[in-house]
Design an enzyme around this catalytic site. Structure first.
Site, short mmCIF file in Angstrom:
data_model
loop_
_atom_site.label_atom_id
_atom_site.label_comp_id
_atom_site.label_asym_id
_atom_site.label_seq_id
_atom_site.Cartn_x
_atom_site.Cartn_y
_atom_site.Cartn_z
N CYS A 1 33.26 25.72 -24.12
CA CYS A 1 32.65 24.69 -24.97
C CYS A 1 33.44 23.41 -24.75
CB CYS A 1 32.64 25.12 -26.43
SG CYS A 1 34.27 25.51 -27.12
N ARG B 1 25.56 16.96 -23.66
CA ARG B 1 26.93 16.95 -23.14
C ARG B 1 27.02 17.77 -21.86
NH1 ARG B 1 30.90 18.71 -27.81
NH2 ARG B 1 32.44 18.40 -26.15
#
Length: 386
Positions: A235, A177
């Site tokens: 995050c 990611r």
């Protein structure tokens, strides 16, 4: 009941089982992906800490947003939490959203809280008793929230930190990611990375839902940040960034904070403009460099294009190619340098990058003189000898 104290941010299931009947002990179930369910099991006398509905600003467009002082205090009191309480929090994944609960309490001035190492899975594995989930019906607590500065960072803070490099920004998402190799789980959210951030997946400090040894955790952090650096953890939505905050505290880091909105907010509020190399993902940078080398002889062959498309998504290729076509040779070199610096490339990263360049150059069956020259010049410009 014997006296006890919580001097450590983490306790074992054995410790909790031994002290479960202690006065002033409050056990919180901080599992994020559920609501109240009378058929679900919990640790005896646990109280459900509803992150999404009760302890988040639900008016905010982004998930799990930081609540107001009044909201947090009111909801904590409804759970019977007192100023003199000692809290142990767990979740059903091991260590995941429980770290967010731990960090929220610290942000509101409450430090007598620890995370259950291994969470509910470890509790069940040990064979300790469980019960059906039940609502808290005890007296209201007297908990008082006192907002602490520096624990949470917001969009303006992260923009400044990214632009001026005032903090080390550490992203807890997976490497795939972080590098833009896979789609974000939130529908419609673009792939990408906060400029000038580095990656330390939160899973790197865990093993089977439990924390690794203190030595192993410290080693993971040592690879990305010095202990005296100011650090912001990010995050996807501010949950697993708190797992890294936990690991950093265990490792002796003190100047740590969490970006509340994390990539969900940053990715939504920024455009990822290709004219700004500092905002490029690593996939976009790789595509740009490969396109640059493939045009060394002024002719990108189909085999070279096919190789590039095997390394990056089609939409990345065409977006980057459109930018490349507007840049002259000098601008291309400057773009590459700027984007490489933004990603803090290490020796292994460069080794992989230059291997990709060679494989792409050989894709059409020959590694011509111009491609070799570009390859050598790039290595000199980027000051690497990999």
């Amino acid at each position: 009941m014997a006296e006890f104290s919580l001097n450590n941010p983490v306790v074992s299931v054995e410790w909790l089982h031994q002290h479960i009947e202690a006065d002033k002990l409050v056990i919180l179930d901080g599992t994020i992906a559920k609501g109240f369910d009378a058929m679900s099991h919990q640790i005896p006398n646990a109280r459900f800490f509803d992150i999404k509905q009760k302890f988040s600003n639900t008016a905010d467009p982004f998930p799990s947003a930081f609540p107001s002082k009044a909201q947090f205090q009111n909801e904590a009191q409804k759970l019977g939490i007192n100023s003199e309480s000692s809290i142990v929090v767990y979740d059903d994944k091991g260590i995941y959203s429980s770290a967010r609960v731990w960090w929220l309490f610290k942000a509101f001035g409450f430090n007598t809280i620890a995370i259950l190492d291994g969470g509910f899975p470890e509790w069940k594995k040990a064979g300790y008793p469980t019960e059906y989930m039940k609502p808290y019906e005890g007296p209201k607590g007297n908990f008082t929230a006192e907002l602490q500065s520096g624990y949470m960072q917001f969009f303006e803070d992260i923009e400044n930190a990214s632009k001026n490099k005032t903090h080390k920004i550490i992203d807890a998402r997976s490497a795939a990611r972080f590098n833009g190799e896979v789609a974000e789980p939130r529908e419609g959210l673009r792939r990408g990375t906060i400029p000038n951030s580095v990656n330390l997946p939160f899973t790197e400090i865990l093993e089977d839902g439990k924390l690794k040894s203190k030595k192993e955790i410290a080693k993971s952090f040592y690879m990305v940040a010095e202990q005296d650096e100011d650090i912001i953890f990010s995050c996807g939505s501010g949950i697993t960034a708190c797992v890294l905050a936990l690991g950093a505290e265990i490792s002796g880091y003190q100047n740590i904070s969490v970006y509340d909105g994390s990539w969900t907010e940053y990715g939504a509020l920024t455009s990822g403009d290709m004219s700004q190399p500092k905002t490029w993902t690593k996939d976009e940078l790789l595509a740009y460099i490969l396109i640059y080398v493939s045009h060394a002889d002024l002719n990108e062959t189909w085999n070279e294009k096919e190789y590039i498309l095997s390394r990056v998504d089609k939409d990345v290729y065409y977006r980057v190619n459109s930018q490349f076509e507007t840049d002259n040779d000098y601008q291309s070199i400057q773009n590459i340098i700027e984007a490489v610096e933004a990603h803090n490339y290490y020796r292994n990263d460069f080794a992989d990058l230059f291997a990709d360049i060679k494989l792409m150059a050989f894709a059409d069956g020959e590694y011509d003189q111009m491609e070799q020259l570009i390859y050598i010049n790039l290595k000199k410009i980027l000051k690497k000898d990999g």
